[in-house]
Design an enzyme around this catalytic site. Structure first.
Site, mmCIF file in Angstrom:
data_model
loop_
_atom_site.group_PDB
_atom_site.id
_atom_site.type_symbol
_atom_site.label_atom_id
_atom_site.label_comp_id
_atom_site.label_asym_id
_atom_site.label_seq_id
_atom_site.Cartn_x
_atom_site.Cartn_y
_atom_site.Cartn_z
ATOM 1 N N HIS A 96 4.665 5.710 11.702
ATOM 2 C CA HIS A 96 4.206 5.578 10.305
ATOM 3 C C HIS A 96 3.228 6.730 10.036
ATOM 4 O O HIS A 96 2.011 6.544 9.942
ATOM 5 C CB HIS A 96 3.523 4.218 10.124
ATOM 6 C CG HIS A 96 3.288 3.814 8.694
ATOM 7 N ND1 HIS A 96 3.392 4.683 7.623
ATOM 8 C CD2 HIS A 96 2.942 2.609 8.165
ATOM 9 C CE1 HIS A 96 3.113 4.024 6.507
ATOM 10 N NE2 HIS A 96 2.844 2.763 6.806
ATOM 11 N N ARG A 124 0.794 -1.225 0.000
ATOM 12 C CA ARG A 124 0.000 0.000 0.000
ATOM 13 C C ARG A 124 0.827 1.276 0.000
ATOM 14 O O ARG A 124 0.575 2.192 -0.785
ATOM 15 C CB ARG A 124 -0.905 0.078 1.248
ATOM 16 C CG ARG A 124 -2.234 -0.540 1.119
ATOM 17 C CD ARG A 124 -2.615 -1.121 2.444
ATOM 18 N NE ARG A 124 -1.639 -2.134 2.781
ATOM 19 C CZ ARG A 124 -1.705 -3.382 2.335
ATOM 20 N NH1 ARG A 124 -2.716 -3.767 1.647
ATOM 21 N NH2 ARG A 124 -0.748 -4.261 2.604
ATOM 22 N N THR A 125 1.776 1.359 0.912
ATOM 23 C CA THR A 125 2.447 2.643 1.089
ATOM 24 C C THR A 125 3.238 2.997 -0.169
ATOM 25 O O THR A 125 3.123 4.105 -0.708
ATOM 26 C CB THR A 125 3.358 2.607 2.330
ATOM 27 O OG1 THR A 125 2.585 2.100 3.423
ATOM 28 C CG2 THR A 125 3.884 3.982 2.678
ATOM 29 N N LYS A 131 25.556 -3.295 -0.339
ATOM 30 C CA LYS A 131 27.032 -3.234 -0.365
ATOM 31 C C LYS A 131 27.559 -2.422 0.810
ATOM 32 O O LYS A 131 28.751 -2.159 0.891
ATOM 33 C CB LYS A 131 27.502 -2.568 -1.674
ATOM 34 C CG LYS A 131 27.005 -3.248 -2.927
ATOM 35 C CD LYS A 131 27.436 -2.412 -4.139
ATOM 36 C CE LYS A 131 26.473 -2.597 -5.278
ATOM 37 N NZ LYS A 131 26.545 -1.487 -6.232
ATOM 38 N N ARG A 186 11.060 3.976 3.614
ATOM 39 C CA ARG A 186 10.700 2.972 4.629
ATOM 40 C C ARG A 186 11.952 2.195 4.971
ATOM 41 O O ARG A 186 12.725 1.819 4.086
ATOM 42 C CB ARG A 186 9.641 2.017 4.094
ATOM 43 C CG ARG A 186 9.431 0.834 5.028
ATOM 44 C CD ARG A 186 8.231 0.022 4.670
ATOM 45 N NE ARG A 186 7.000 0.758 4.964
ATOM 46 C CZ ARG A 186 5.791 0.205 4.905
ATOM 47 N NH1 ARG A 186 5.655 -1.052 4.559
ATOM 48 N NH2 ARG A 186 4.722 0.919 5.180
HETATM 49 N N1 CP Z 1 -0.349 -0.040 5.801
HETATM 50 C C1 CP Z 1 0.866 -0.284 5.286
HETATM 51 O O1 CP Z 1 1.884 0.331 5.662
HETATM 52 O O2 CP Z 1 0.864 -1.258 4.340
HETATM 53 P P1 CP Z 1 2.134 -1.725 3.500
HETATM 54 O O3 CP Z 1 3.097 -2.356 4.482
HETATM 55 O O4 CP Z 1 1.625 -2.684 2.479
HETATM 56 O O5 CP Z 1 2.765 -0.495 2.904
#
Ligand code: CP
Length: 360
Positions: free
Chosen positions: A129, A51-52, A80, A101
């Site tokens: 998040h 999703r993100t 590396k 991320r």
């Molecule tokens: N909600 C969320 O962060 O989903 P993903 O891990 O799929 O990005």
């Protein structure tokens, strides 16, 4: 230049404006279709995502921009040994904004400290998040018509669930919010959220282990997955993984207008039979993620154009003479980083790492 590390980086009025912008984007997509025609978004994902990452990419494409990036640490020069700081310095040469991320807590903050482009925290370990929270707020506001005067149940892995931490911090700024924290003993909310929200701000909360007991009171139920990837002991995960399963029987205990949110992915903590219940809002929530990220990209690019100067972190009162022992902190893998601590309670001599917020 602004970055987004935590939902608290946005004031409540800024948040309201951003939610309004996301709603307008949803209603009038054509109006925004060329607002980022000459812009590039880099998605730097050192950890899996559906999703993100994809909603960020869809968001930038819907604004007319382009995307580049990587979807695992293995397919980047991190494999590396390249540091986060060097990576963002290089990515700044190719892109106008980036979403990162990372499995280590504080990694996007490290990037933001040297970056020439806005950095968005797209999830750092079990810490924060914030863009999921923006999505959650848009969903709650559209379904309940308000962000105050709500009883919100958060159920499952409250220890490692970064979406829960960011949501609690963001919602605690609204009036008459009551949190019901539903988790097994081992997965209770961590110390930095207890300190930031419950002790420091006196926000109302109760802790229970029974989902059935909590259900009738809730306006919003936020289910979460038990975060297998954060456990040090796989047997502990096996023991706790089925702690809560929301099914149609439990839904009968809830208010008629309660809504069920989940950041997704789900494993088995919500029965697929609940998907047909009109109160199940988690797929709508995923769609809102795209509008919300469109709004955020527009805001941060606009601010960067007005004020392109790098944003230094406020070092007033920081201390350097301690060592963070949190194995999930970015300072554990990138050992040349300066150790930075903030005293959060002088009387009790409590110091917290600036990157991961754990106690020294
Ligand atoms: N909600 C969320 O962060 O989903 P993903 O891990 O799929 O990005």
């Amino acid at each position: 230049m602004r970055h987004l590390m935590s939902p608290l980086d946005l004031s409540v009025p800024e948040l309201e404006k951003l939610l309004d912008l996301a709603s307008d984007i949803e209603k009038n997509p054509k109006k925004y279709a060329h607002t980022c025609d000459d812009k590039r978004l880099a998605t730097l994902f050192y950890e899996p995502s559906t999703r993100t990452r994809l909603s960020f990419e869809a968001a930038m494409m819907n604004l007319g921009g382009k995307v580049l990036g990587f979807s695992s640490a293995d397919s980047s020069s991190a494999a590396k040994g390249e540091t986060v700081a060097d990576t963002i310095r290089v990515v700044s040469c190719y892109a106008d904004i980036c979403a990162m991320r990372h499995p280590k807590e504080g990694a996007p903050l490290v990037a933001s400290m040297v970056s020439n482009i806005p950095v968005i925290n797209a999830g750092d370990g079990g810490h924060q998040h914030p863009t999921q929270t923006l999505t959650d707020l848009l969903t709650i506001r559209s379904l309940k018509g308000r962000l105050d005067n709500l009883t919100i149940g958060l159920c499952g892995d409250l220890k490692y669930g970064r979406t829960v931490h960011s949501l609690i911090e963001a919602m605690s700024r609204y009036k008459d919010i009551q949190f019901v924290l539903i988790s097994p003993e081992e997965l209770k909310i961590p110390g930095f959220i207890r300190y930031n929200v419950f002790e420091n701000q006196g926000v109302s909360y109760t802790e229970v282990s029974s989902l059935e007991e909590a259900m009738p009171k809730l306006d919003v139920l936020y289910m979460t997955r038990i975060q297998r990837e954060r456990f040090d002991d796989p047997w502990e995960y096996e023991r706790l993984k089925d702690s809560y399963v929301l099914d149609t029987e439990k839904m009968k205990l809830a208010k008629g207008k309660m809504c069920v949110l989940h950041p997704l992915p789900r494993v088995n903590e919500i029965s697929v039979k609940v998907d047909d219940d009109p109160r199940a809002a988690y797929f709508r929530q995923a769609l809102n993620g795209k509008y919300m990220r469109m709004a955020l990209i527009l805001k941060l690019l606009d601010e960067a154009a007005r004020n392109p100067a790098k944003e230094a972190i406020d070092t007033t009162g920081l201390e350097y003479d301690r060592v963070c022992r949190n194995p999930k902190c970015i300072t554990q893998t990138e050992q040349e980083l300066p150790q930075l601590f903030r005293c959060t309670d002088k009387a009790a001599d409590i110091h917290r790492c600036v990157y991961c917020e754990q106690r020294a």
